[in-house]
Design an enzyme around this catalytic site. Structure first.
Site, PDB file in Angstrom:
ATOM      1  N   TRP A 129      -0.263 -19.859  -5.689  1.00 10.39           N
ATOM      2  CA  TRP A 129       0.008 -19.080  -4.479  1.00 10.39           C
ATOM      3  C   TRP A 129      -1.162 -19.363  -3.565  1.00 10.39           C
ATOM      4  O   TRP A 129      -2.281 -18.954  -3.832  1.00 10.39           O
ATOM      5  CB  TRP A 129       0.123 -17.596  -4.803  1.00 10.39           C
ATOM      6  CG  TRP A 129       0.848 -16.868  -3.721  1.00 10.39           C
ATOM      7  CD1 TRP A 129       2.196 -16.820  -3.520  1.00 10.39           C
ATOM      8  CD2 TRP A 129       0.279 -16.100  -2.673  1.00 10.39           C
ATOM      9  NE1 TRP A 129       2.484 -16.070  -2.418  1.00 10.39           N
ATOM     10  CE2 TRP A 129       1.345 -15.623  -1.871  1.00 10.39           C
ATOM     11  CE3 TRP A 129      -1.024 -15.775  -2.317  1.00 10.39           C
ATOM     12  CZ2 TRP A 129       1.136 -14.832  -0.744  1.00 10.39           C
ATOM     13  CZ3 TRP A 129      -1.231 -15.000  -1.198  1.00 10.39           C
ATOM     14  CH2 TRP A 129      -0.151 -14.529  -0.428  1.00 10.39           C
ATOM     15  N   GLU A 166       1.446   5.631   9.599  1.00  9.36           N
ATOM     16  CA  GLU A 166       1.745   4.804   8.422  1.00  9.36           C
ATOM     17  C   GLU A 166       2.276   5.669   7.276  1.00  9.36           C
ATOM     18  O   GLU A 166       3.200   5.276   6.566  1.00  9.36           O
ATOM     19  CB  GLU A 166       0.484   4.026   8.012  1.00  9.36           C
ATOM     20  CG  GLU A 166       0.607   3.172   6.758  1.00  9.36           C
ATOM     21  CD  GLU A 166       1.699   2.099   6.812  1.00  9.36           C
ATOM     22  OE1 GLU A 166       2.281   1.864   7.873  1.00  9.36           O
ATOM     23  OE2 GLU A 166       1.986   1.524   5.747  1.00  9.36           O
ATOM     24  N   LYS A 173       5.902   5.067   5.588  1.00  6.64           N
ATOM     25  CA  LYS A 173       6.081   4.831   4.152  1.00  6.64           C
ATOM     26  C   LYS A 173       7.133   5.770   3.588  1.00  6.64           C
ATOM     27  O   LYS A 173       8.002   5.362   2.822  1.00  6.64           O
ATOM     28  CB  LYS A 173       4.773   5.045   3.375  1.00  6.64           C
ATOM     29  CG  LYS A 173       3.734   3.975   3.477  1.00  6.64           C
ATOM     30  CD  LYS A 173       3.956   2.736   2.648  1.00  6.64           C
ATOM     31  CE  LYS A 173       4.734   1.686   3.341  1.00  6.64           C
ATOM     32  NZ  LYS A 173       4.256   0.998   4.479  1.00  6.64           N
ATOM     33  N   GLU A 207      10.665   4.829   4.852  1.00 14.51           N
ATOM     34  CA  GLU A 207      11.115   3.530   4.337  1.00 14.51           C
ATOM     35  C   GLU A 207      11.704   3.636   2.929  1.00 14.51           C
ATOM     36  O   GLU A 207      12.733   3.045   2.650  1.00 14.51           O
ATOM     37  CB  GLU A 207       9.932   2.547   4.251  1.00 14.51           C
ATOM     38  CG  GLU A 207       9.601   1.827   5.526  1.00 14.51           C
ATOM     39  CD  GLU A 207       8.425   0.874   5.338  1.00 14.51           C
ATOM     40  OE1 GLU A 207       8.536  -0.264   5.805  1.00 14.51           O
ATOM     41  OE2 GLU A 207       7.400   1.261   4.722  1.00 14.51           O
ATOM     42  N   LYS A 230      11.766  -7.688   3.300  1.00 12.43           N
ATOM     43  CA  LYS A 230      10.327  -7.908   3.211  1.00 12.43           C
ATOM     44  C   LYS A 230       9.840  -8.721   4.397  1.00 12.43           C
ATOM     45  O   LYS A 230       8.773  -8.482   4.943  1.00 12.43           O
ATOM     46  CB  LYS A 230      10.003  -8.627   1.900  1.00 12.43           C
ATOM     47  CG  LYS A 230       8.526  -8.848   1.643  1.00 12.43           C
ATOM     48  CD  LYS A 230       7.840  -7.547   1.328  1.00 12.43           C
ATOM     49  CE  LYS A 230       6.341  -7.634   1.283  1.00 12.43           C
ATOM     50  NZ  LYS A 230       5.698  -6.348   1.580  1.00 12.43           N
ATOM     51  N   CYS A 263      -1.531 -16.637  -8.546  1.00  8.64           N
ATOM     52  CA  CYS A 263      -1.321 -17.861  -9.317  1.00  8.64           C
ATOM     53  C   CYS A 263      -1.154 -17.528 -10.800  1.00  8.64           C
ATOM     54  O   CYS A 263      -1.648 -16.518 -11.279  1.00  8.64           O
ATOM     55  CB  CYS A 263      -2.510 -18.780  -9.168  1.00  8.64           C
ATOM     56  SG  CYS A 263      -2.976 -19.080  -7.460  1.00  8.64           S
ATOM     57  N   ARG A 266       5.420 -13.260 -10.305  1.00  7.13           N
ATOM     58  CA  ARG A 266       4.181 -12.990  -9.570  1.00  7.13           C
ATOM     59  C   ARG A 266       4.210 -13.583  -8.170  1.00  7.13           C
ATOM     60  O   ARG A 266       3.347 -13.267  -7.356  1.00  7.13           O
ATOM     61  CB  ARG A 266       2.991 -13.586 -10.333  1.00  7.13           C
ATOM     62  CG  ARG A 266       2.807 -13.013 -11.714  1.00  7.13           C
ATOM     63  CD  ARG A 266       1.993 -13.940 -12.583  1.00  7.13           C
ATOM     64  NE  ARG A 266       0.635 -14.052 -12.133  1.00  7.13           N
ATOM     65  CZ  ARG A 266      -0.394 -13.411 -12.682  1.00  7.13           C
ATOM     66  NH1 ARG A 266      -0.194 -12.622 -13.706  1.00  7.13           N
ATOM     67  NH2 ARG A 266      -1.604 -13.555 -12.219  1.00  7.13           N
ATOM     68  N   ASN A 296      -7.361 -20.066 -11.207  1.00  9.40           N
ATOM     69  CA  ASN A 296      -7.007 -18.867 -10.432  1.00  9.40           C
ATOM     70  C   ASN A 296      -8.293 -18.275  -9.893  1.00  9.40           C
ATOM     71  O   ASN A 296      -9.317 -18.299 -10.581  1.00  9.40           O
ATOM     72  CB  ASN A 296      -6.347 -17.808 -11.320  1.00  9.40           C
ATOM     73  CG  ASN A 296      -4.930 -18.179 -11.682  1.00  9.40           C
ATOM     74  OD1 ASN A 296      -4.412 -19.195 -11.233  1.00  9.40           O
ATOM     75  ND2 ASN A 296      -4.318 -17.353 -12.510  1.00  9.40           N
ATOM     76  N   GLY A 297      -8.247 -17.694  -8.703  1.00 13.29           N
ATOM     77  CA  GLY A 297      -9.441 -17.081  -8.128  1.00 13.29           C
ATOM     78  C   GLY A 297      -9.865 -17.818  -6.874  1.00 13.29           C
ATOM     79  O   GLY A 297      -9.126 -18.635  -6.335  1.00 13.29           O
ATOM     80  N   HIS A 357       3.079  19.751  22.084  1.00 13.13           N
ATOM     81  CA  HIS A 357       3.929  19.280  23.182  1.00 13.13           C
ATOM     82  C   HIS A 357       5.335  18.898  22.708  1.00 13.13           C
ATOM     83  O   HIS A 357       6.014  18.142  23.387  1.00 13.13           O
ATOM     84  CB  HIS A 357       3.275  18.082  23.874  1.00 13.13           C
ATOM     85  CG  HIS A 357       1.938  18.412  24.462  1.00 13.13           C
ATOM     86  ND1 HIS A 357       1.776  19.321  25.484  1.00 13.13           N
ATOM     87  CD2 HIS A 357       0.690  17.991  24.150  1.00 13.13           C
ATOM     88  CE1 HIS A 357       0.492  19.423  25.787  1.00 13.13           C
ATOM     89  NE2 HIS A 357      -0.191  18.624  24.987  1.00 13.13           N
TER      90      HIS A 357
HETATM   91  C1  G6P Z   1       9.353  -5.601   7.778  1.00 12.92           C
HETATM   92  C2  G6P Z   1       8.826  -4.993   6.491  1.00 12.92           C
HETATM   93  C3  G6P Z   1       7.594  -4.123   6.794  1.00 12.92           C
HETATM   94  C4  G6P Z   1       6.564  -4.924   7.548  1.00 12.92           C
HETATM   95  C5  G6P Z   1       7.146  -5.554   8.811  1.00 12.92           C
HETATM   96  C6  G6P Z   1       6.182  -6.531   9.448  1.00 12.92           C
HETATM   97  O1  G6P Z   1       9.909  -4.605   8.577  1.00 12.92           O
HETATM   98  O2  G6P Z   1       9.811  -4.202   5.861  1.00 12.92           O
HETATM   99  O3  G6P Z   1       7.028  -3.648   5.587  1.00 12.92           O
HETATM  100  O4  G6P Z   1       5.472  -4.108   7.868  1.00 12.92           O
HETATM  101  O5  G6P Z   1       8.316  -6.283   8.493  1.00 12.92           O
HETATM  102  O6  G6P Z   1       6.002  -7.605   8.558  1.00 12.92           O
HETATM  103  P1  G6P Z   1       4.807  -8.619   8.618  1.00 12.92           P
HETATM  104  O7  G6P Z   1       5.073  -9.568   7.485  1.00 12.92           O
HETATM  105  O8  G6P Z   1       4.874  -9.310   9.949  1.00 12.92           O
HETATM  106  O9  G6P Z   1       3.539  -7.865   8.455  1.00 12.92           O
END
Ligand code: G6P
Length: 611
Positions: free
Chosen positions: A74, A483, A487, A490, A606, A2, A27, A100-101, A506
């Protein structure tokens, strides 16, 4: 998160507030609003973009208001809507606040005020602040009423308040949510972020936690919460707008990585009572009986959220001894899943809008299962459609496409969910209390890692030109390896694979040569640690290079790894929250060094709202 802007001066307060709010748009927000005061109060608030608010203000003659407050919201409590948008008032529009908070004890305060006859209109936690001030102002000055209200609040706040009774004044208070005062010629501008005031002045006073400030157009007085005067230093802003929007970070992703000490805390704040070993997940609407009857948990997600679910599998099985299955949402929905009585479905999605996860939710719900959601975006489709409620991450908007802070918040919520279920299956209050106490140590330990980010950058410089990278981990750190690899691919487009370390022999071992670095997550001493070290030797024997995430004080690892990235000591079950941080940083620095668009990597979105 926010945004807050307030103005006292000679100009049109509305103009300054709107331009400040627009500066805060980066933001992320879902609604906005303003409150203006002279002898009367004027309030307008709207869901959607600021332009929507402006459309509703058009044609109204508001230039005569010289004092006002504004907000971009938000959502954290209550869906995005006109009513839940800020400013909030008491029963009458004589007091208005923006906040905010998170007010942790708002439910108890709300009940107390309803018993005294107050009528609430929104679902927010923030509205209680306006009602409390309204309650106390009957017999007190504006300042004293705000002080008395603050004394009742638990949680975090950055607050601006205005009152018809003192229409030349804004009162601001801070605990945990930033606020600053800009001092201009004949005007004062308050904001949650310097970018909102910088076009008017570079002279600022930063509020500290526990401070309250009474602001008129040509003077201000600062107090502590006991009403003792405090002298504040006026400082100069030396940076530019572009620096501040990312708070000095080069990219949103880096900013979000560095926010994790705070976002991790926000995920458990107000939900745990350590001394009683209690986890409160009030958003889950299942009956006591339904929870007692849970026989199997199915975690469903995509992408990074799927990796958090894999960590959750270890946590829930370990704590509650309930079998857990983890499914890709896209697979679950098409394979005619067998659902049984006693199944609890948990869908996990940062955005709350991922099409595959939503479809899986509907599939499970339509087959009669109880579905709980773990999402970051309040009022998102997934949050709304879960028939058994859910848990919000409270991580604030995540703008970088590659998810970082949402991942760690999801793990925290799954840790809480594991303990929540375990208490019904016989875990004692003492056992739960010990686990919760460990959790509260995590924010400082994450900060410790972030303070050493330069060490990760040095490693990134050495490996920025690699074409392939293997990520290996075991047990609860196997999902961390997945993960870390995700990362890297990506955002830097380097081919990376995550594997359980023992599976290397394997297949992936065939790939290892002097050009293939292997990143190990081996952050603790136990029987699996020894086996991971054995896997490292297998890599070394084939001239592979080893980067290892290892625990502070572990000297043994120096014999095996070419580069060691340290994390503080922590028990096994919480180790993913630490071991993933250097991996996030490593992918970030490699991507920057390769000149990639970190915040918006090619081909990725996103929020994937198509199948
Ligand atoms: C997209 C994004 C990823 C995310 C995935 C799942 O592929 O690029 O970063 O992890 O969606 O998104 P969600 O909002 O469901 O966690």
């Amino acid at each position: 998160m926010c945004g807050i802007v307030g103005y006292v001066g000679n100009e049109s307060a509305l103009d300054v507030i709107l331009s400040g709010l627009k500066r805060l748009e980066y933001r992320g927000y879902d609604s906005s609003g303003v409150a203006l005061v002279n002898g009367n109060m004027f309030i307008e608030k709207r869901v959607g973009k600021i332009s929507n608010l402006e459309d509703h203000l058009a044609g109204k003659n508001l230039g005569g208001f010289h004092v006002g407050i504004g907000h971009t919201r938000w959502a954290t409590h209550g869906v995005p809507s006109d009513i839940n948008a800020h400013p909030h008032t008491g029963c009458h529009e004589r007091i208005a606040i923006v906040h905010n908070g998170i007010i942790e004890n708002y439910a108890a305060i709300k009940k107390m005020l309803i018993d005294k006859g107050h009528i609430f209109s929104s679902e927010t936690d923030s509205e209680v602040i306006a009602h409390l001030i309204e309650y106390y102002i009957e017999n007190n000055s504006f300042l004293d009423a705000v002080l008395k209200a603050l004394a009742k609040l638990e949680g975090t706040y950055g607050i601006l308040a205005i009152s018809e009774s003192e229409p030349d004044t804004i009162i601001a208070a801070r605990k945990g949510s930033p606020l600053l005062l800009g001092i201009a010629d004949d005007a004062m501008i308050l904001a949650s972020d310097a970018s909102a005031i910088i076009e008017y002045t570079r002279k600022v006073v930063y509020l500290e936690d526990g401070e309250i400030i009474e602001v008129k157009k040509d003077k201000m007085k600062t107090f502590d919460l006991e009403r003792r005067r405090i002298d504040k230093k006026v400082e100069d802003i030396t940076w530019d707008i572009s620096d501040i929007e990312k708070q000095g970070f080069e990219h949103f992703m880096l900013k979000e990585i560095f926010e994790q000490p705070e976002t991790i805390q926000n995920a458990y704040r107000g939900r745990i009572v350590i001394d009683e070993g209690l986890v409160r997940l009030d958003g889950i609407t299942l009956s006591r009986q339904d929870i007692n009857d849970v026989r199997r948990v199915i975690l469903i997600a995509c992408g990074t959220s799927f990796h958090a679910a894999l960590v959750g599998e270890y946590l829930i099985e370990e704590f509650a001894r309930i079998p857990v299955e983890v499914e890709y949402a896209s697979e679950f929905r098409y394979r005619r899943p067998i659902l049984l009585r006693g199944d609890l479905i948990v869908v996990i999605s940062q955005s709350g809008e991922t099409a595959d996860t939503l479809a899986a939710l509907r599939e499970a719900r339509d087959r009669g299962a109880n579905v709980v959601g773990i999402t970051n975006v309040v009022g998102s489709t997934i949050a709304r459609e879960c028939n058994a409620g859910g848990v919000y991450l409270h991580a604030g908007p995540e703008i970088g496409v590659a998810s970082t802070k949402a991942f760690t918040s999801q793990i925290v919520v799954l840790y809480l969910l594991g303990i929540f279920l375990a208490r019904r299956k016989g875990m004692t209050a003492d056992e739960a209390g010990a686990l919760l106490r460990e959790l509260t140590k995590i924010p400082d330990k994450v900060q410790w890692i972030l303070d050493r980010a330069d060490a990760v950058k040095e490693v990134a410089e050495l490996y920025k030109d690699t074409a392939n990278c293997l990520y290996l981990g075991r047990g609860i750190n196997f999902p961390v390896a997945l993960e870390g690899a995700l990362k890297l691919k990506e955002i830097s487009y380097v081919h990376a694979e995550g594997y359980p370390a023992a599976e290397m022999k394997h297949g992936p071992i065939a790939l290892i040569d002097e050009n293939m670095p292997a990143v190990f997550a081996a952050p603790f001493w136990d029987e699996v640690y020894a086996k991971v070290v054995h896997n490292m030797q297998e890599v070394k024997a084939r001239s592979g290079k080893i980067i290892c995430i290892a625990t502070e004080g572990d000297q043994e690892i120096l014999k095996h790894a070419d580069h060691v990235l340290r994390i503080p000591n922590i028990g096994k079950m919480l180790s993913p929250l630490l071991s993933v941080i250097p991996l996030q940083l490593l992918s970030y620095y490699v991507a920057v060094l390769r000149g990639c668009n970190v915040d918006q990597p090619r081909n990725l979105a996103k929020s994937v709202t198509v199948e």
